[in-house]
Design a protein around this motif. Sequence first.
Motif, PDB file in Angstrom:
ATOM      1  N   ILE A  61     -28.277-128.836 -99.659  1.00  0.00           N
ATOM      2  CA  ILE A  61     -29.606-128.277 -99.453  1.00  0.00           C
ATOM      3  C   ILE A  61     -29.775-127.956 -97.978  1.00  0.00           C
ATOM      4  O   ILE A  61     -29.593-128.805 -97.108  1.00  0.00           O
ATOM      5  CB  ILE A  61     -30.689-129.266 -99.915  1.00  0.00           C
ATOM      6  CG1 ILE A  61     -30.580-129.480-101.432  1.00  0.00           C
ATOM      7  CG2 ILE A  61     -32.081-128.754 -99.543  1.00  0.00           C
ATOM      8  CD1 ILE A  61     -31.516-130.542-101.956  1.00  0.00           C
ATOM      9  N   GLN A  62     -30.123-126.709 -97.696  1.00  0.00           N
ATOM     10  CA  GLN A  62     -30.358-126.290 -96.311  1.00  0.00           C
ATOM     11  C   GLN A  62     -31.720-126.794 -95.833  1.00  0.00           C
ATOM     12  O   GLN A  62     -31.835-127.406 -94.779  1.00  0.00           O
ATOM     13  CB  GLN A  62     -30.272-124.771 -96.213  1.00  0.00           C
ATOM     14  CG  GLN A  62     -30.331-124.230 -94.801  1.00  0.00           C
ATOM     15  CD  GLN A  62     -30.116-122.732 -94.758  1.00  0.00           C
ATOM     16  OE1 GLN A  62     -29.847-122.092 -95.772  1.00  0.00           O
ATOM     17  NE2 GLN A  62     -30.246-122.156 -93.572  1.00  0.00           N
ATOM     18  N   PHE A  63     -32.755-126.549 -96.617  1.00  0.00           N
ATOM     19  CA  PHE A  63     -34.090-127.089 -96.344  1.00  0.00           C
ATOM     20  C   PHE A  63     -34.969-126.815 -97.562  1.00  0.00           C
ATOM     21  O   PHE A  63     -34.610-126.048 -98.462  1.00  0.00           O
ATOM     22  CB  PHE A  63     -34.712-126.487 -95.080  1.00  0.00           C
ATOM     23  CG  PHE A  63     -34.895-124.989 -95.133  1.00  0.00           C
ATOM     24  CD1 PHE A  63     -36.087-124.431 -95.573  1.00  0.00           C
ATOM     25  CD2 PHE A  63     -33.884-124.131 -94.711  1.00  0.00           C
ATOM     26  CE1 PHE A  63     -36.272-123.065 -95.621  1.00  0.00           C
ATOM     27  CE2 PHE A  63     -34.051-122.759 -94.750  1.00  0.00           C
ATOM     28  CZ  PHE A  63     -35.249-122.219 -95.208  1.00  0.00           C
ATOM     29  N   SER A  64     -36.129-127.450 -97.590  1.00  0.00           N
ATOM     30  CA  SER A  64     -37.105-127.203 -98.650  1.00  0.00           C
ATOM     31  C   SER A  64     -38.501-127.228 -98.039  1.00  0.00           C
ATOM     32  O   SER A  64     -38.713-127.826 -96.979  1.00  0.00           O
ATOM     33  CB  SER A  64     -36.978-128.246 -99.762  1.00  0.00           C
ATOM     34  OG  SER A  64     -37.328-129.533 -99.285  1.00  0.00           O
ATOM     35  N   PHE A  65     -39.455-126.586 -98.711  1.00  0.00           N
ATOM     36  CA  PHE A  65     -40.818-126.558 -98.180  1.00  0.00           C
ATOM     37  C   PHE A  65     -41.795-126.253 -99.312  1.00  0.00           C
ATOM     38  O   PHE A  65     -41.436-125.660-100.336  1.00  0.00           O
ATOM     39  CB  PHE A  65     -40.960-125.525 -97.059  1.00  0.00           C
ATOM     40  CG  PHE A  65     -40.681-124.105 -97.483  1.00  0.00           C
ATOM     41  CD1 PHE A  65     -41.726-123.246 -97.834  1.00  0.00           C
ATOM     42  CD2 PHE A  65     -39.386-123.616 -97.523  1.00  0.00           C
ATOM     43  CE1 PHE A  65     -41.480-121.943 -98.216  1.00  0.00           C
ATOM     44  CE2 PHE A  65     -39.120-122.312 -97.918  1.00  0.00           C
ATOM     45  CZ  PHE A  65     -40.169-121.466 -98.263  1.00  0.00           C
ATOM     46  N   LEU A  66     -43.032-126.654 -99.110  1.00  0.00           N
ATOM     47  CA  LEU A  66     -44.090-126.422-100.081  1.00  0.00           C
ATOM     48  C   LEU A  66     -44.641-125.005 -99.922  1.00  0.00           C
ATOM     49  O   LEU A  66     -44.932-124.559 -98.813  1.00  0.00           O
ATOM     50  CB  LEU A  66     -45.220-127.432 -99.870  1.00  0.00           C
ATOM     51  CG  LEU A  66     -46.461-127.266-100.750  1.00  0.00           C
ATOM     52  CD1 LEU A  66     -46.137-127.531-102.208  1.00  0.00           C
ATOM     53  CD2 LEU A  66     -47.575-128.201-100.256  1.00  0.00           C
ATOM     54  N   ALA A  67     -44.762-124.295-101.034  1.00  0.00           N
ATOM     55  CA  ALA A  67     -45.364-122.961-101.023  1.00  0.00           C
ATOM     56  C   ALA A  67     -46.869-123.115-101.153  1.00  0.00           C
ATOM     57  O   ALA A  67     -47.367-123.563-102.191  1.00  0.00           O
ATOM     58  CB  ALA A  67     -44.807-122.121-102.170  1.00  0.00           C
ATOM     59  N   ARG A  68     -47.587-122.786-100.117  1.00  0.00           N
ATOM     60  CA  ARG A  68     -49.036-123.004-100.092  1.00  0.00           C
ATOM     61  C   ARG A  68     -49.777-121.785-100.645  1.00  0.00           C
ATOM     62  O   ARG A  68     -49.304-120.652-100.542  1.00  0.00           O
ATOM     63  CB  ARG A  68     -49.496-123.317 -98.672  1.00  0.00           C
ATOM     64  CG  ARG A  68     -48.824-124.567 -98.099  1.00  0.00           C
ATOM     65  CD  ARG A  68     -49.426-124.996 -96.787  1.00  0.00           C
ATOM     66  NE  ARG A  68     -48.736-126.168 -96.256  1.00  0.00           N
ATOM     67  CZ  ARG A  68     -48.978-127.413 -96.635  1.00  0.00           C
ATOM     68  NH1 ARG A  68     -49.919-127.649 -97.552  1.00  0.00           N
ATOM     69  NH2 ARG A  68     -48.316-128.428 -96.102  1.00  0.00           N
ATOM     70  N   GLU A  69     -50.953-122.046-101.195  1.00  0.00           N
ATOM     71  CA  GLU A  69     -51.739-120.984-101.800  1.00  0.00           C
ATOM     72  C   GLU A  69     -52.343-120.062-100.746  1.00  0.00           C
ATOM     73  O   GLU A  69     -52.715-120.504 -99.664  1.00  0.00           O
ATOM     74  CB  GLU A  69     -52.854-121.567-102.666  1.00  0.00           C
ATOM     75  CG  GLU A  69     -52.362-122.224-103.948  1.00  0.00           C
ATOM     76  CD  GLU A  69     -53.513-122.618-104.862  1.00  0.00           C
ATOM     77  OE1 GLU A  69     -54.650-122.758-104.354  1.00  0.00           O
ATOM     78  OE2 GLU A  69     -53.281-122.792-106.074  1.00  0.00           O
ATOM     79  N   GLN A  70     -52.431-118.787-101.098  1.00  0.00           N
ATOM     80  CA  GLN A  70     -53.083-117.797-100.249  1.00  0.00           C
ATOM     81  C   GLN A  70     -53.636-116.694-101.131  1.00  0.00           C
ATOM     82  O   GLN A  70     -53.180-116.486-102.265  1.00  0.00           O
ATOM     83  CB  GLN A  70     -52.107-117.212 -99.227  1.00  0.00           C
ATOM     84  CG  GLN A  70     -50.962-116.413 -99.842  1.00  0.00           C
ATOM     85  CD  GLN A  70     -49.973-115.906 -98.811  1.00  0.00           C
ATOM     86  OE1 GLN A  70     -49.297-116.698 -98.144  1.00  0.00           O
ATOM     87  NE2 GLN A  70     -49.896-114.597 -98.660  1.00  0.00           N
ATOM     88  N   SER A  71     -54.636-115.987-100.624  1.00  0.00           N
ATOM     89  CA  SER A  71     -55.227-114.882-101.372  1.00  0.00           C
ATOM     90  C   SER A  71     -54.333-113.654-101.264  1.00  0.00           C
ATOM     91  O   SER A  71     -53.692-113.407-100.229  1.00  0.00           O
ATOM     92  CB  SER A  71     -56.621-114.555-100.828  1.00  0.00           C
ATOM     93  OG  SER A  71     -57.491-115.653-101.007  1.00  0.00           O
ATOM     94  N   GLU A  72     -54.308-112.877-102.338  1.00  0.00           N
ATOM     95  CA  GLU A  72     -53.491-111.667-102.351  1.00  0.00           C
ATOM     96  C   GLU A  72     -54.114-110.685-103.330  1.00  0.00           C
ATOM     97  O   GLU A  72     -54.762-111.082-104.309  1.00  0.00           O
ATOM     98  CB  GLU A  72     -52.053-111.990-102.771  1.00  0.00           C
ATOM     99  CG  GLU A  72     -51.082-110.824-102.652  1.00  0.00           C
ATOM    100  CD  GLU A  72     -50.798-110.425-101.206  1.00  0.00           C
ATOM    101  OE1 GLU A  72     -50.338-109.295-100.996  1.00  0.00           O
ATOM    102  OE2 GLU A  72     -51.040-111.254-100.299  1.00  0.00           O
ATOM    103  N   GLY A  73     -53.921-109.384-103.063  1.00  0.00           N
ATOM    104  CA  GLY A  73     -54.478-108.378-103.952  1.00  0.00           C
ATOM    105  C   GLY A  73     -55.994-108.440-103.936  1.00  0.00           C
ATOM    106  O   GLY A  73     -56.623-108.590-102.895  1.00  0.00           O
ATOM    107  N   ALA A  74     -56.596-108.324-105.115  1.00  0.00           N
ATOM    108  CA  ALA A  74     -58.048-108.380-105.242  1.00  0.00           C
ATOM    109  C   ALA A  74     -58.411-109.577-106.106  1.00  0.00           C
ATOM    110  O   ALA A  74     -58.435-109.505-107.321  1.00  0.00           O
ATOM    111  CB  ALA A  74     -58.565-107.090-105.874  1.00  0.00           C
ATOM    112  N   GLY A  75     -58.640-110.712-105.458  1.00  0.00           N
ATOM    113  CA  GLY A  75     -59.056-111.906-106.172  1.00  0.00           C
ATOM    114  C   GLY A  75     -57.942-112.744-106.740  1.00  0.00           C
ATOM    115  O   GLY A  75     -58.195-113.772-107.379  1.00  0.00           O
ATOM    116  N   ALA A  76     -56.700-112.353-106.531  1.00  0.00           N
ATOM    117  CA  ALA A  76     -55.568-113.128-107.024  1.00  0.00           C
ATOM    118  C   ALA A  76     -55.204-114.207-106.010  1.00  0.00           C
ATOM    119  O   ALA A  76     -55.493-114.093-104.813  1.00  0.00           O
ATOM    120  CB  ALA A  76     -54.366-112.226-107.278  1.00  0.00           C
TER     121      ALA A  76
END
Length: 408
Positions: free
Chosen positions: A83-98
């Motif tokens: 494993i090179q590294f790992s990380f948490l994918a955090r939420e963000q707004s994208e598109g229109a309301g997604a």
Amino acid sequence: MKRLLSFLLTIITALLIAYFTNTDTLASKKNILGQVRPAFNNLIRQSQTRPKATTTATPFPGLPLIPARFASTTANMTTPRAIQFSFLAREQSEGAGAVVRRSVGTPKLRNFTPFLMLDHFRIPPGAGFPDHPHRGQETITYLLKGGVDHEDFAGNKGTIGPGDLQFVSTHVPECGLFFSSRENFTDHDSQTQKQMTAGRGIMHAEMPVQTEDINVGMQLWVDLPENLKSCEPRYRDLRAGEIPVASADDGKVEVKVISGKSQGVESLKDLAYTPVWFLDVTVRPGGKITQELPQGWNAFAYTLEGTVTFGDGTKEVGETVTPYHNVVFERGGDVVTADVEEGAAEAARFILVAGLPLDQPVVQYGPFVTTSKEAVYQAMMDFQTSSNGFERAANWESEIGKSMGRVR
């Protein structure tokens, strides 16, 4: 058929000339007919038995999905990838309301060739991705829950449901004629394989099915080799029923082989132009999988459910990961191993993705992906002026995206 008609015409012409110019008796004329008739009958028999000509389709222009080494059952691949590294994918707004959890395409993992972006999206009714363009990449959309409608400026539209995928190549080589062109995509329960040729540029909308409470899925952007960035786009829907399933460890492991190979089970071919393996893996408590991957390819796992340990099964080497993490593996090694401890409360689920690295620059501006700044500027200009593939984008609005407004 043209050759046969030519022969028949020649014979008939010769017969008529001989018949009307011959001054002999009626018996002589009958003799001429008797000489010609066997040849005529022979041609008729040949036309009935000769196999019909077939049209040879243009070969699929993408690179091989499964390297030659994997065609051999004697290959012994046992070296685990670290494993090179790992990380948490955090939420963000994208598109229109997604809302998306973006992992590939963030400062932590940018231009991980051939991967450009990975979004784990959540779209409630009334939100989505209204009219927007693409150029230079291929998008792979994998729906986990709900439904997503699609519509583009060529009048093509359709819906994918849970377990379905859509592969969209936004710029591929001058070979669009070999695709099966269809005026409209059909609904989820009808045609299982749908392809189209839509023109050199793409403008489309992706919106949730409004009757669903929530729509969840993954969208992966894959770079295209430079020589495949200059022509017609296409669509390829892959329905859940078309995806083969492999199993391991006495049924404790299940793998949906979306693209690539697992446990001796191969996926359908000719899905993506850049070779990508895409596996949906579920490991039940006490289960373990050793998954072979092509040497030298970049690979990562994105965790969806449960707790899984990647490594060689030992705490000293492995790393235990919870949901919504991206685990990036080193290129060295042949296999990725994953296990879930015997007493775990639930099964673990993750997608395992590997792709052939592309030796080329990546210059990206939003949905335009090229290999130079000049090409990006040209793509922007083409879109704004509705030219060079974007002609149909002028004044076009999708029906499904009208409530969200336009992209420009």
